[in-house]
Design a protein around this motif. Structure first.
Motif, short mmCIF file in Angstrom:
data_model
loop_
_atom_site.label_atom_id
_atom_site.label_comp_id
_atom_site.label_asym_id
_atom_site.label_seq_id
_atom_site.Cartn_x
_atom_site.Cartn_y
_atom_site.Cartn_z
N LEU A 106 0.84 -1.20 0.00
CA LEU A 106 0.00 0.00 0.00
C LEU A 106 0.87 1.24 0.00
N GLU A 107 0.74 2.02 -1.07
CA GLU A 107 1.46 3.30 -1.14
C GLU A 107 0.46 4.42 -0.86
N HIS A 108 0.91 5.50 -0.24
CA HIS A 108 0.01 6.63 0.00
C HIS A 108 0.74 7.94 -0.19
N TYR A 109 -0.05 9.00 -0.27
CA TYR A 109 0.48 10.35 -0.43
C TYR A 109 0.47 10.95 0.97
N PRO A 110 1.63 10.97 1.64
CA PRO A 110 1.65 11.45 3.03
C PRO A 110 1.15 12.89 3.13
N GLY A 111 0.35 13.14 4.10
CA GLY A 111 -0.22 14.48 4.28
C GLY A 111 -1.57 14.57 3.59
N MET A 112 -1.58 14.33 2.28
CA MET A 112 -2.86 14.40 1.56
C MET A 112 -3.78 13.26 1.97
N ALA A 113 -3.22 12.08 2.26
CA ALA A 113 -4.06 10.94 2.65
C ALA A 113 -4.84 11.28 3.92
N GLU A 114 -4.14 11.81 4.92
CA GLU A 114 -4.80 12.19 6.18
C GLU A 114 -5.82 13.31 5.93
N ALA A 115 -5.42 14.30 5.11
CA ALA A 115 -6.31 15.44 4.85
C ALA A 115 -7.58 15.01 4.15
N GLU A 116 -7.45 14.12 3.18
CA GLU A 116 -8.60 13.66 2.41
C GLU A 116 -9.52 12.78 3.28
N MET A 117 -8.92 11.93 4.10
CA MET A 117 -9.73 11.10 5.01
C MET A 117 -10.47 11.98 6.01
N THR A 118 -9.83 13.04 6.48
CA THR A 118 -10.48 13.96 7.43
C THR A 118 -11.65 14.67 6.76
N ARG A 119 -11.42 15.11 5.51
CA ARG A 119 -12.47 15.81 4.77
C ARG A 119 -13.69 14.90 4.60
N ILE A 120 -13.45 13.65 4.20
CA ILE A 120 -14.54 12.68 4.00
C ILE A 120 -15.26 12.42 5.33
N ALA A 121 -14.48 12.25 6.39
CA ALA A 121 -15.07 11.96 7.71
C ALA A 121 -15.95 13.12 8.18
N GLU A 122 -15.49 14.34 7.94
CA GLU A 122 -16.29 15.50 8.38
C GLU A 122 -17.59 15.61 7.57
#
Lengths: 154, 84
Positions: free
Chosen positions: A53-69
Motif C-alpha cells: 500500500l502506497e500513499h500520499y503522506p499528508g494528503m491521505a490524512e487530509a482527504e480522510m479527514t475531509r470525507i469523515a467531516e
C-alpha cells in the motif's frame, strides 16, 4: 452539542478493532449504534503473497479527514474513526477500518458506508500486488463499480 | 520552481518520487502541465501517454485538468486511487 472530531490515522501498524470501538464509546450513554467496517487483504486463492500500500503522506490524512467531516455532518454521527494502513500487508491482515457511531442504527450504517465509498475513490492510496510465485504483478486497477458506489451519494 | 510529486505507476514510470521543475510561462493549467511533462523524455511520455487517466492534486487537494496551476507549491500526479 459538541462538534465531533473524527479520529483519523494513516499508519504501518495494525489496529485493534475492539480498542478503537472502546475509545469511541467509553463513558458515553448517548450512543445507541456502532457500525464498523474492516477491510482485509485477500489471498486470491493462494496466488497473492502480499499487497503493498502506497500513499500520499499528508494528503491521505487530509482527504480522510475531509470525507469523515462530510459524513459526520450528513448523518449527524456521534463518533467516527477511520484508519488506513500502508506498507506491505499479507493475506488475512487488516488494511482499513471505519467505525461510525450514532443514536440509531441507520445513520451509523450509512455513515460507515459513505466513508468507505468516498475513501475508495478519493483518498490517495494505491495497491500493488505481490505474487506468491514471485512472478511480476502490477498495480491494482481502479474499478468502475467503486466510482458508481461513490456516485450514489451525490 | 514547482515541486512535483509522483505516486504508484506514475512514479515508477517517471523513475523518481519527486523533483523541482522550472515550468515555462506557457504552462497555465494542469492539462498544459501534463502535455509539457510528456515532452521531457521517454519515461515521462510513457507515464503520461493517457493523460485523461492521470489524477492531479495541487497543494494536496484534488483538482480537474482545467485548473490553473498558478500559486501551486506542490503538484501531485498519480493514477486513479485503489485504497480501502
Amino acid at each position: 452539542m459538541q462538534p465531533i472530531t473524527p479520529t483519523i490515522r494513516v499508519e504501518a501498524d495494525d489496529f485493534d478493532l475492539q480498542a478503537e470501538i472502546d475509545a469511541l464509546t467509553a463513558g458515553r450513554t448517548d450512543i445507541g449504534a456502532v457500525v464498523s467496517f474492516s477491510g482485509l487483504c485477500r489471498g486470491e486463492k493462494g496466488t497473492l503473497s502480499a499487497l503493498e500500500l502506497e500513499h500520499y503522506p499528508g494528503m491521505a490524512e487530509a482527504e480522510m479527514t475531509r470525507i469523515a467531516e462530510l459524513a459526520i455532518e450528513r448523518f449527524s454521527l456521534m463518533g467516527l474513526t477511520a484508519i488506513h494502513r500502508f506498507g506491505k500487508i499479507e493475506p488475512g491482515e487488516n488494511i482499513v477500518l471505519v467505525i461510525a457511531c450514532s443514536p440509531h442504527r441507520q445513520a451509523a450504517f450509512d455513515g460507515a458506508n459513505f466513508v468507505m465509498d468516498f475513501l475508495k475513490t478519493s483518498a490517495p492510496f494505491w495497491k500493488k500486488e505481490h505474487a506468491a510465485d514471485g512472478s511480476p504483478r502490477d498495480w491494482v486497477s481502479a474499478k468502475d463499480a467503486d466510482d458508481k458506489a461513490q456516485e450514489k451519494w451525490l | 520552481m514547482t515541486k512535483l510529486v509522483y505516486f504508484a505507476w506514475v512514479r515508477e514510470r517517471i523513475g523518481k518520487p519527486d523533483e523541482d521543475l522550472d515550468l515555462p510561462a506557457s504552462v497555465v493549467t494542469v492539462g498544459d502541465l501534463l502535455t509539457h511533462l510528456a515532452t521531457l523524455g521517454e519515461e515521462y511520455e510513457n507515464a503520461l501517454q493517457y493523460p485523461d487517466v492521470i489524477r492531479v492534486a495541487i497543494n494536496q487537494e484534488h483538482v480537474e485538468h482545467d485548473e490553473p496551476i498558478a500559486g501551486a507549491r506542490e503538484i501531485g500526479l498519480f493514477p486513479p486511487m485503489t485504497g480501502g
